[in-house]
Write a protein that holds these residues in place. Structure first.
Motif, PDB file in Angstrom:
ATOM      1  N   TYR A  27      46.562  45.314  60.360  1.00  0.00           N
ATOM      2  CA  TYR A  27      46.568  46.013  59.079  1.00  0.00           C
ATOM      3  C   TYR A  27      45.173  46.579  58.886  1.00  0.00           C
ATOM      4  CZ  TYR A  27      46.214  47.162  54.202  1.00  0.00           C
ATOM      5  OH  TYR A  27      45.979  47.850  53.050  1.00  0.00           O
ATOM      6  N   GLY A  28      45.099  47.863  58.601  1.00  0.00           N
ATOM      7  CA  GLY A  28      43.801  48.483  58.374  1.00  0.00           C
ATOM      8  C   GLY A  28      43.744  49.191  57.042  1.00  0.00           C
ATOM      9  N   ASP A  29      42.515  49.393  56.567  1.00  0.00           N
ATOM     10  CA  ASP A  29      42.320  50.106  55.305  1.00  0.00           C
ATOM     11  C   ASP A  29      40.988  50.837  55.344  1.00  0.00           C
ATOM     12  OD1 ASP A  29      42.732  50.916  52.578  1.00  0.00           O
ATOM     13  OD2 ASP A  29      43.928  49.093  52.353  1.00  0.00           O
ATOM     14  N   SER A  30      40.928  51.938  54.608  1.00  0.00           N
ATOM     15  CA  SER A  30      39.686  52.702  54.496  1.00  0.00           C
ATOM     16  C   SER A  30      39.293  52.964  53.055  1.00  0.00           C
ATOM     17  CB  SER A  30      39.811  54.041  55.247  1.00  0.00           C
ATOM     18  OG  SER A  30      39.873  53.805  56.633  1.00  0.00           O
ATOM     19  N   ASP A  31      40.081  52.482  52.102  1.00  0.00           N
ATOM     20  CA  ASP A  31      39.765  52.620  50.685  1.00  0.00           C
ATOM     21  C   ASP A  31      38.614  51.669  50.349  1.00  0.00           C
ATOM     22  OD1 ASP A  31      40.297  51.262  47.847  1.00  0.00           O
ATOM     23  OD2 ASP A  31      40.952  53.363  47.756  1.00  0.00           O
ATOM     24  N   SER A  32      37.549  52.197  49.750  1.00  0.00           N
ATOM     25  CA  SER A  32      36.337  51.396  49.530  1.00  0.00           C
ATOM     26  C   SER A  32      36.578  50.161  48.660  1.00  0.00           C
ATOM     27  CB  SER A  32      35.221  52.253  48.932  1.00  0.00           C
ATOM     28  OG  SER A  32      35.619  52.796  47.695  1.00  0.00           O
ATOM     29  N   THR A  33      37.404  50.274  47.634  1.00  0.00           N
ATOM     30  CA  THR A  33      37.691  49.115  46.777  1.00  0.00           C
ATOM     31  C   THR A  33      38.450  48.052  47.553  1.00  0.00           C
ATOM     32  OG1 THR A  33      37.759  50.552  44.838  1.00  0.00           O
ATOM     33  CG2 THR A  33      38.789  48.378  44.627  1.00  0.00           C
ATOM     34  N   LYS A  34      39.440  48.471  48.326  1.00  0.00           N
ATOM     35  CA  LYS A  34      40.235  47.523  49.107  1.00  0.00           C
ATOM     36  C   LYS A  34      39.388  46.889  50.215  1.00  0.00           C
ATOM     37  CE  LYS A  34      44.585  49.751  47.989  1.00  0.00           C
ATOM     38  NZ  LYS A  34      45.701  50.540  48.481  1.00  0.00           N
ATOM     39  N   ILE A  35      38.501  47.659  50.815  1.00  0.00           N
ATOM     40  CA  ILE A  35      37.602  47.113  51.845  1.00  0.00           C
ATOM     41  C   ILE A  35      36.764  45.989  51.245  1.00  0.00           C
ATOM     42  CG2 ILE A  35      35.551  47.613  53.246  1.00  0.00           C
ATOM     43  CD1 ILE A  35      36.759  50.424  53.712  1.00  0.00           C
ATOM     44  N   GLN A  36      36.214  46.211  50.065  1.00  0.00           N
ATOM     45  CA  GLN A  36      35.392  45.180  49.423  1.00  0.00           C
ATOM     46  C   GLN A  36      36.208  43.933  49.120  1.00  0.00           C
ATOM     47  OE1 GLN A  36      32.105  45.199  49.327  1.00  0.00           O
ATOM     48  NE2 GLN A  36      32.375  47.121  50.429  1.00  0.00           N
ATOM     49  N   ILE A 138      56.617  44.479  38.280  1.00  0.00           N
ATOM     50  CA  ILE A 138      55.969  43.798  39.410  1.00  0.00           C
ATOM     51  C   ILE A 138      55.090  44.767  40.190  1.00  0.00           C
ATOM     52  CG2 ILE A 138      56.396  42.676  41.648  1.00  0.00           C
ATOM     53  CD1 ILE A 138      58.971  41.496  40.346  1.00  0.00           C
ATOM     54  N   SER A 139      55.578  45.973  40.427  1.00  0.00           N
ATOM     55  CA  SER A 139      54.876  46.931  41.289  1.00  0.00           C
ATOM     56  C   SER A 139      53.544  47.417  40.725  1.00  0.00           C
ATOM     57  CB  SER A 139      55.760  48.147  41.574  1.00  0.00           C
ATOM     58  OG  SER A 139      56.849  47.776  42.371  1.00  0.00           O
ATOM     59  N   ASP A 140      53.513  47.744  39.442  1.00  0.00           N
ATOM     60  CA  ASP A 140      52.279  48.301  38.871  1.00  0.00           C
ATOM     61  C   ASP A 140      51.070  47.373  39.038  1.00  0.00           C
ATOM     62  OD1 ASP A 140      53.601  50.612  38.258  1.00  0.00           O
ATOM     63  OD2 ASP A 140      53.641  50.289  36.089  1.00  0.00           O
ATOM     64  N   PRO A 141      51.155  46.105  38.644  1.00  0.00           N
ATOM     65  CA  PRO A 141      49.971  45.250  38.780  1.00  0.00           C
ATOM     66  C   PRO A 141      49.709  44.740  40.201  1.00  0.00           C
ATOM     67  CG  PRO A 141      51.712  44.065  37.635  1.00  0.00           C
ATOM     68  CD  PRO A 141      52.202  45.455  37.858  1.00  0.00           C
ATOM     69  N   THR A 142      50.612  45.010  41.134  1.00  0.00           N
ATOM     70  CA  THR A 142      50.383  44.544  42.506  1.00  0.00           C
ATOM     71  C   THR A 142      50.132  45.692  43.476  1.00  0.00           C
ATOM     72  OG1 THR A 142      52.770  44.440  42.960  1.00  0.00           O
ATOM     73  CG2 THR A 142      51.698  42.397  42.182  1.00  0.00           C
ATOM     74  N   ARG A 143      49.807  46.868  42.956  1.00  0.00           N
ATOM     75  CA  ARG A 143      49.431  47.988  43.842  1.00  0.00           C
ATOM     76  C   ARG A 143      48.104  47.710  44.530  1.00  0.00           C
ATOM     77  NH1 ARG A 143      52.722  52.660  42.317  1.00  0.00           N
ATOM     78  NH2 ARG A 143      53.494  52.138  40.306  1.00  0.00           N
ATOM     79  N   ALA A 144      47.188  47.164  43.787  1.00  0.00           N
ATOM     80  CA  ALA A 144      45.895  46.775  44.364  1.00  0.00           C
ATOM     81  C   ALA A 144      46.072  45.434  45.066  1.00  0.00           C
ATOM     82  CB  ALA A 144      44.852  46.643  43.258  1.00  0.00           C
ATOM     83  N   HIS A 145      45.228  45.170  46.045  1.00  0.00           N
ATOM     84  CA  HIS A 145      45.265  43.868  46.714  1.00  0.00           C
ATOM     85  C   HIS A 145      45.013  42.783  45.673  1.00  0.00           C
ATOM     86  CE1 HIS A 145      45.251  46.335  50.155  1.00  0.00           C
ATOM     87  NE2 HIS A 145      44.105  46.016  50.705  1.00  0.00           N
ATOM     88  N   ARG A 146      45.797  41.728  45.728  1.00  0.00           N
ATOM     89  CA  ARG A 146      45.662  40.633  44.761  1.00  0.00           C
ATOM     90  C   ARG A 146      45.339  39.340  45.487  1.00  0.00           C
ATOM     91  NH1 ARG A 146      47.905  41.622  39.640  1.00  0.00           N
ATOM     92  NH2 ARG A 146      46.830  39.677  39.193  1.00  0.00           N
ATOM     93  N   GLU A 147      44.355  38.625  44.978  1.00  0.00           N
ATOM     94  CA  GLU A 147      43.973  37.345  45.563  1.00  0.00           C
ATOM     95  C   GLU A 147      44.956  36.267  45.130  1.00  0.00           C
ATOM     96  OE1 GLU A 147      39.750  36.378  45.751  1.00  0.00           O
ATOM     97  OE2 GLU A 147      39.367  38.383  44.923  1.00  0.00           O
ATOM     98  N   LEU A 148      45.247  35.345  46.046  1.00  0.00           N
ATOM     99  CA  LEU A 148      46.160  34.246  45.793  1.00  0.00           C
ATOM    100  C   LEU A 148      45.417  32.921  45.906  1.00  0.00           C
ATOM    101  CD1 LEU A 148      49.124  35.475  48.032  1.00  0.00           C
ATOM    102  CD2 LEU A 148      48.995  35.580  45.528  1.00  0.00           C
ATOM    103  N   SER A 149      45.817  31.958  45.105  1.00  0.00           N
ATOM    104  CA  SER A 149      45.213  30.622  45.179  1.00  0.00           C
ATOM    105  C   SER A 149      45.814  29.858  46.359  1.00  0.00           C
ATOM    106  CB  SER A 149      45.489  29.854  43.881  1.00  0.00           C
ATOM    107  OG  SER A 149      46.864  29.508  43.815  1.00  0.00           O
ATOM    108  N   ALA A 150      45.171  28.771  46.735  1.00  0.00           N
ATOM    109  CA  ALA A 150      45.669  27.932  47.829  1.00  0.00           C
ATOM    110  C   ALA A 150      47.054  27.383  47.500  1.00  0.00           C
ATOM    111  CB  ALA A 150      44.680  26.801  48.108  1.00  0.00           C
ATOM    112  N   ALA A 151      47.270  26.988  46.253  1.00  0.00           N
ATOM    113  CA  ALA A 151      48.583  26.469  45.847  1.00  0.00           C
ATOM    114  C   ALA A 151      49.653  27.562  45.948  1.00  0.00           C
ATOM    115  CB  ALA A 151      48.518  25.912  44.423  1.00  0.00           C
ATOM    116  N   GLU A 152      49.307  28.796  45.583  1.00  0.00           N
ATOM    117  CA  GLU A 152      50.258  29.897  45.680  1.00  0.00           C
ATOM    118  C   GLU A 152      50.602  30.196  47.137  1.00  0.00           C
ATOM    119  OE1 GLU A 152      49.178  32.385  41.640  1.00  0.00           O
ATOM    120  OE2 GLU A 152      47.897  32.666  43.406  1.00  0.00           O
ATOM    121  N   VAL A 153      49.599  30.146  48.002  1.00  0.00           N
ATOM    122  CA  VAL A 153      49.833  30.361  49.436  1.00  0.00           C
ATOM    123  C   VAL A 153      50.777  29.288  49.971  1.00  0.00           C
ATOM    124  CG1 VAL A 153      48.748  30.325  51.730  1.00  0.00           C
ATOM    125  CG2 VAL A 153      47.696  31.618  49.859  1.00  0.00           C
ATOM    126  N   ASP A 154      50.518  28.039  49.634  1.00  0.00           N
ATOM    127  CA  ASP A 154      51.391  26.945  50.086  1.00  0.00           C
ATOM    128  C   ASP A 154      52.819  27.156  49.605  1.00  0.00           C
ATOM    129  OD1 ASP A 154      49.287  25.705  51.398  1.00  0.00           O
ATOM    130  OD2 ASP A 154      48.930  24.252  49.781  1.00  0.00           O
TER     131      ASP A 154
END
Length: 164
Positions: A27-36, A138-154
């Motif tokens: 998976y690759g990206d070149s958008d500066s916000t997403k890269i950060q 669901i789609s609008d707030p998840t267009r940007a990359h969203r961080e998940l907690s360890a519990a959410e990942v599990d």
């Protein structure tokens, strides 16, 4: 070490630029916000979950267990050797062949799933009032990359376990 939820478009919608590439687990990206966001959140051992929409429904379709994160600045030669469209991006996530999963039966990304991912902080009042669909909510707030907690990942890993 963090984990991300990343939205992607179906290849026909983006002129056949296949990214993420589930065959080669890139998976690759070149958008500066997403890269950060990727640089801040992802390292070897992280998880990245991918979601998309199809016929008025959102789905989580795959996850990568991150093996490496490559940048064009530091890993130009390695990126040039990739056989995927990601080689053109500024940052590339490589998934582990043994620990990543492409879901044969995608997980519906619906209210039940969202309610188990509290970090998304999705407001359901627009749906209950009839102002917008569940998909848009669901789609609008998840267009940007969203961080998940360890519990959410599990929790997500458990939900994906028997989906192919």
């Amino acid at each position: 070490m963090g984990s991300l939820l990343i939205k992607y478009k179906q290849p026909k919608e983006i002129k056949n630029h296949v990214d993420p590439n589930f065959t080669f687990l890139t998976y690759g990206d070149s958008d500066s916000t997403k890269i950060q966001t990727i640089k801040r959140s992802i390292s070897a051992g992280s998880h990245v979950f991918f979601h998309t929409s199809y016929k008025d429904q959102a789905f989580i379709t795959a996850y990568y267990y991150v093996e490496r994160v490559l940048t064009k600045v530091e890993n130009a030669n390695e990126l040039d050797c990739l056989r995927t469209d990601s080689r053109h991006d500024e940052i590339v996530i490589l998934g582990s062949r043994e620990r990543s999963k492409i879901l044969t039966f995608p997980l519906p990304f619906d209210k039940r799933v969202v309610d188990n991912l509290p970090s998304l902080n999705i407001d359901w009042s627009h749906v209950t009032s009839g102002r917008q669909s569940e998909l848009k909510t669901i789609s609008d707030p998840t267009r940007a990359h969203r961080e998940l907690s360890a519990a959410e990942v599990d929790w997500l890993l458990g939900e994906c376990k028997y989906r192919g």
